[in-house]
Design a protein around this motif. Sequence first.
Motif, PDB file in Angstrom:
ATOM      1  N   ARG A 397       0.835  -1.208   0.000  1.00  0.00           N
ATOM      2  CA  ARG A 397       0.000   0.000   0.000  1.00  0.00           C
ATOM      3  C   ARG A 397       0.871   1.259   0.000  1.00  0.00           C
ATOM      4  N   ILE A 398       1.925   1.252   0.801  1.00  0.00           N
ATOM      5  CA  ILE A 398       2.846   2.395   0.837  1.00  0.00           C
ATOM      6  C   ILE A 398       3.516   2.581  -0.523  1.00  0.00           C
ATOM      7  N   GLN A 399       3.937   1.476  -1.139  1.00  0.00           N
ATOM      8  CA  GLN A 399       4.612   1.554  -2.440  1.00  0.00           C
ATOM      9  C   GLN A 399       3.685   2.082  -3.520  1.00  0.00           C
ATOM     10  N   ARG A 400       2.412   1.699  -3.491  1.00  0.00           N
ATOM     11  CA  ARG A 400       1.462   2.236  -4.476  1.00  0.00           C
ATOM     12  C   ARG A 400       1.287   3.738  -4.290  1.00  0.00           C
ATOM     13  N   GLY A 401       1.321   4.184  -3.045  1.00  0.00           N
ATOM     14  CA  GLY A 401       1.158   5.611  -2.781  1.00  0.00           C
ATOM     15  C   GLY A 401       2.334   6.452  -3.232  1.00  0.00           C
ATOM     16  N   THR A 402       3.500   5.829  -3.409  1.00  0.00           N
ATOM     17  CA  THR A 402       4.686   6.584  -3.841  1.00  0.00           C
ATOM     18  C   THR A 402       5.111   6.216  -5.255  1.00  0.00           C
ATOM     19  N   SER A 403       4.288   5.479  -5.978  1.00  0.00           N
ATOM     20  CA  SER A 403       4.636   5.116  -7.360  1.00  0.00           C
ATOM     21  C   SER A 403       4.355   6.290  -8.290  1.00  0.00           C
ATOM     22  N   SER A 404       4.998   6.284  -9.438  1.00  0.00           N
ATOM     23  CA  SER A 404       4.856   7.383 -10.400  1.00  0.00           C
ATOM     24  C   SER A 404       4.245   6.868 -11.692  1.00  0.00           C
ATOM     25  N   PRO A 405       3.622   7.732 -12.484  1.00  0.00           N
ATOM     26  CA  PRO A 405       3.035   7.303 -13.757  1.00  0.00           C
ATOM     27  C   PRO A 405       4.111   6.996 -14.797  1.00  0.00           C
ATOM     28  N   GLU A 406       3.790   6.114 -15.714  1.00  0.00           N
ATOM     29  CA  GLU A 406       4.690   5.837 -16.829  1.00  0.00           C
ATOM     30  C   GLU A 406       4.579   6.968 -17.855  1.00  0.00           C
ATOM     31  N   ILE A 407       5.710   7.318 -18.447  1.00  0.00           N
ATOM     32  CA  ILE A 407       5.700   8.340 -19.495  1.00  0.00           C
ATOM     33  C   ILE A 407       6.233   7.712 -20.782  1.00  0.00           C
ATOM     34  N   ALA A 408       5.572   8.009 -21.891  1.00  0.00           N
ATOM     35  CA  ALA A 408       5.998   7.446 -23.173  1.00  0.00           C
ATOM     36  C   ALA A 408       5.437   8.293 -24.299  1.00  0.00           C
ATOM     37  N   CYS A 409       6.186   8.338 -25.403  1.00  0.00           N
ATOM     38  CA  CYS A 409       5.710   8.999 -26.614  1.00  0.00           C
ATOM     39  C   CYS A 409       4.673   8.095 -27.273  1.00  0.00           C
ATOM     40  N   GLU A 410       3.558   8.675 -27.647  1.00  0.00           N
ATOM     41  CA  GLU A 410       2.495   7.884 -28.270  1.00  0.00           C
ATOM     42  C   GLU A 410       2.662   7.763 -29.779  1.00  0.00           C
ATOM     43  N   GLY A 411       3.816   8.161 -30.296  1.00  0.00           N
ATOM     44  CA  GLY A 411       4.088   7.987 -31.718  1.00  0.00           C
ATOM     45  C   GLY A 411       3.511   9.064 -32.596  1.00  0.00           C
ATOM     46  N   SER A 412       3.210  10.238 -32.029  1.00  0.00           N
ATOM     47  CA  SER A 412       2.622  11.304 -32.836  1.00  0.00           C
ATOM     48  C   SER A 412       3.669  12.054 -33.650  1.00  0.00           C
ATOM     49  N   SER A 413       4.953  11.851 -33.347  1.00  0.00           N
ATOM     50  CA  SER A 413       6.028  12.503 -34.095  1.00  0.00           C
ATOM     51  C   SER A 413       6.816  11.455 -34.861  1.00  0.00           C
ATOM     52  N   PRO A 414       7.187  11.740 -36.118  1.00  0.00           N
ATOM     53  CA  PRO A 414       7.947  10.748 -36.885  1.00  0.00           C
ATOM     54  C   PRO A 414       9.341  10.576 -36.338  1.00  0.00           C
ATOM     55  N   ARG A 415       9.820   9.361 -36.438  1.00  0.00           N
ATOM     56  CA  ARG A 415      11.175   9.043 -36.009  1.00  0.00           C
ATOM     57  C   ARG A 415      12.012   8.646 -37.225  1.00  0.00           C
ATOM     58  N   ALA A 416      13.317   8.751 -37.087  1.00  0.00           N
ATOM     59  CA  ALA A 416      14.214   8.344 -38.175  1.00  0.00           C
ATOM     60  C   ALA A 416      14.076   6.845 -38.427  1.00  0.00           C
ATOM     61  N   LEU A 417      14.054   6.450 -39.690  1.00  0.00           N
ATOM     62  CA  LEU A 417      13.960   5.051 -40.050  1.00  0.00           C
ATOM     63  C   LEU A 417      15.220   4.323 -39.620  1.00  0.00           C
ATOM     64  N   ALA A 418      15.066   3.164 -39.036  1.00  0.00           N
ATOM     65  CA  ALA A 418      16.205   2.343 -38.652  1.00  0.00           C
ATOM     66  C   ALA A 418      15.977   0.922 -39.153  1.00  0.00           C
ATOM     67  N   LEU A 419      17.060   0.217 -39.378  1.00  0.00           N
ATOM     68  CA  LEU A 419      16.974  -1.112 -39.972  1.00  0.00           C
ATOM     69  C   LEU A 419      16.137  -2.052 -39.112  1.00  0.00           C
ATOM     70  N   GLY A 420      16.241  -1.919 -37.752  1.00  0.00           N
ATOM     71  CA  GLY A 420      15.472  -2.787 -36.847  1.00  0.00           C
ATOM     72  C   GLY A 420      13.986  -2.614 -37.042  1.00  0.00           C
TER      73      GLY A 420
END
Length: 420
Positions: A397-420
Amino acid sequence: MKKMGSWSKKSDVIEQINMYKYYRHWDFENSSLNIVAVMSTPPKVFDVDMIIGDNPSPGVAIMTITGTRAFEEVSKLHNIRFNYTIMDRWIGDFKRNSTRVAANSLYFEEQDVTPLLRVTPEIFKKVDILSPPLTSIETRYYYRIPTTGPGKFENQFLMPLTDGVWGCVVAVISLCAIVLFLTARAERRPAAAQYAVFSVAATFCQQFFEDNSAIADPSRESSARQLTVLVTGVSCVLIYNYYTSSVVSWLLNGPPPSINSLEELLESPLSLIFEDIGYTRSWLQNPTYYYNKKNSEVEDKLRKIKVFKKKKGQPLLVPLEEGIEMVKAGGYAYHTEVYNANTRISRTFTQAELCELGSLQSMEKTLLYPSVPKNSPYKEFFNWSLLRICETGIVSRIQRGTSSPEIACEGSSPRALALG
């Protein structure tokens, strides 16, 4: 006085006396124990709410909040009064006259317990570790992805050719134009100058022009002029192919415009700034302390080049809010723990800015253990009581109270093409 059981003449035994000793010794009757915790700037007047409150003081790590809240739960269950000592670092050296930090104050038995400690082989030999672990730590360098800098960090598709390359190009096409003019003049071709200049210009622009067919017809051109046109065409094709091949190879084989190792961070144009917190002070002041022993060599270089050679007046230790804003503005890599950083970033960054945000792991996710001095009489008691509050769900319960949200790009900006 404690009631342990009852004696009966018939059975000649005392009943209920075999109860586990920590159930018998449940109430410590407000006895005091010394506990050591860490804040970046120890206050003159301390209040425990500075660490365990809903609005902790600046310079208090989220891991400190989690561990201390768990120990406060133990103190309520067993009627223990904790006397807090606040220090600015967790780990230092273990010389008798050294500055007191959390680890060596346990080693010299000046404190009874600390709610968490990062256990290294050296620490393991000096203090006793309690279980289970109450929290963990992970630190990263956060930065806005740079668009300029050495090697991999540059978008080579947008890079112009250097002055030296352009000088060579001009020299070669000028030489070809002169030779073509002389051969056309020797053959008494009309408009020799215009023929030479525009032929070379057309070839350079990768346009097919009518006289190129002359290369395949030896009867219409002299061998000198054929050779000159051929050299011009091959030179221009080489320049064009070299440039397009560089672009394609960068798109297919190059990494995305991010920093993938501490070595690349060292070579990058980013300035390093750090959260003013206990483990940062240990890293800056103790040359044998590393975020990750596997990266000891490059961490030494980072300290030497990016930290100790900073110009006077440049920022180094920066509060969380200010550090995240400096990352947002660009040009800085901010070292902080993941929990606090994610919470702040999720509140202040737009989706487009999240897609330009990069991070590089510094300290791997590591479990942190409460600790006591060697041969402490409280070791077994704390092991039992901490395991008990874990089993009853208090720690989660204590750990849930001090946890943080995940942050991530939702893919709205183009990225450089890579072989992978």
